[in-house]
Design a protein around this motif. Structure first.
Motif, PDB file in Angstrom:
ATOM      1  N   GLU A 176      -1.483 -23.700  50.312  1.00 39.52           N
ATOM      2  CA  GLU A 176      -2.844 -24.187  50.051  1.00 39.52           C
ATOM      3  C   GLU A 176      -3.298 -23.868  48.632  1.00 39.52           C
ATOM      4  OE1 GLU A 176      -4.533 -23.670  54.645  1.00 39.52           O
ATOM      5  OE2 GLU A 176      -5.026 -22.194  53.089  1.00 39.52           O
ATOM      6  N   THR A 177      -2.729 -22.819  48.040  1.00 38.45           N
ATOM      7  CA  THR A 177      -3.158 -22.362  46.717  1.00 38.45           C
ATOM      8  C   THR A 177      -2.510 -23.145  45.583  1.00 38.45           C
ATOM      9  OG1 THR A 177      -3.493 -20.124  47.577  1.00 38.45           O
ATOM     10  CG2 THR A 177      -3.284 -20.366  45.175  1.00 38.45           C
ATOM     11  N   THR A 230       1.323 -20.170  54.521  1.00 37.72           N
ATOM     12  CA  THR A 230       0.321 -21.238  54.581  1.00 37.72           C
ATOM     13  C   THR A 230      -0.661 -21.135  53.421  1.00 37.72           C
ATOM     14  OG1 THR A 230       0.475 -21.330  56.996  1.00 37.72           O
ATOM     15  CG2 THR A 230      -1.486 -22.294  55.993  1.00 37.72           C
ATOM     16  N   LYS A 231      -1.131 -19.929  53.150  1.00 37.89           N
ATOM     17  CA  LYS A 231      -2.085 -19.739  52.049  1.00 37.89           C
ATOM     18  C   LYS A 231      -1.447 -20.046  50.703  1.00 37.89           C
ATOM     19  CE  LYS A 231      -5.247 -16.486  54.260  1.00 37.89           C
ATOM     20  NZ  LYS A 231      -5.839 -15.120  54.241  1.00 37.89           N
TER      21      LYS A 231
END
Length: 234
Positions: A141-142, A137-138
């Protein structure tokens, strides 16, 4: 005053634009994106392997490389090899994480090897064993070119999608799995196309009265007509 009127007009136009994207059905988005024709790479483990035949049927121009017990080591090797040979597809769909912990650095390296291609990373359903959803997920998002396909959340209330292990896919699960992949790819590519569609297309929405003029309007290039539930294109 004039400022108030201008603000009302701006708010109206912004709302109208948001609503117009919702009026375009997923079927029409697929037609505009040509989702089934994309030359993409699928790289995964045994979960993806179970759906490989359906992926190949759904995406006939795609390349599927999925094997049992696969960790992230082959993932990086495959991406590096295909990228260096200039044959890495676009987008790249990754389903790795069932059999290993995914370090942040591995995800970053994988995205780097994909360069500027669109990447879709699928979450796994055994998060209790390998807590990888957070890092996936991160990563999404990045990086602007990475989209999360959250299979774990999508499938959580559907035990019929899985065999007893809660990981590998039944026939119903394979259909749902591939359907979600196609839907998320379509939506992402449609979002990328929408600015040009908005500039070069006229979206006409209305009720049954619009049908009186549908033939004449639909003859004009770039005009899309929607009526009633907005699920038909005339």
């Amino acid at each position: 005053g004039e400022e108030a009127v201008q603000k009302i007009n701006e708010d109206f136009l912004e709302l109208a634009e948001e609503e117009s994207t919702l009026l375009v059905s997923l079927t029409m988005q697929e037609e505009l994106v040509h989702t089934g024709e994309l030359k993409m790479d699928f790289i995964g483990d045994s979960v993806m392997l179970g759906a490989a035949a359906l992926l190949e049927e759904t995406f006939p121009n795609g390349y599927v490389d999925a094997k049992q017990n696969r960790s992230y080591y082959p993932l990086l090797s495959i991406l590096s090899s295909r990228a260096s040979e200039g044959i890495l597809g676009n987008p790249v769909v990754i389903a790795i994480g069932t059999n290993c912990i995914l370090p942040k650095e591995v995800c970053e390296k994988a995205i780097s090897l994909c360069d500027d291609k669109e990447v879709f990373w699928i979450t796994t359903t055994n998060n209790w064993q390998f807590e990888n959803r957070t890092v996936i997920t991160k990563t999404a998002e990045t990086y602007d070119n990475v989209t999360l396909i959250d299979w774990q959340t999508y499938s959580i209330d559907h035990p019929a999608y899985f065999y007893k292990d809660g990981i590998h896919l039944t026939e119903e699960g394979r259909k749902a799995y591939v359907g979600l992949i196609k839907e998320q790819i379509t939506k992402r590519y449609f979002d990328l196309l929408w600015p040009s569609i908005r500039e070069n297309r006229i979206l006409v929405c209305g009720d049954e009265n619009l049908l009186l003029y549908a033939d004449k309007l639909s003859d004009k290039e770039g005009v899309y007509l929607f009526q009633g539930s907005f699920e038909e294109e005339f």
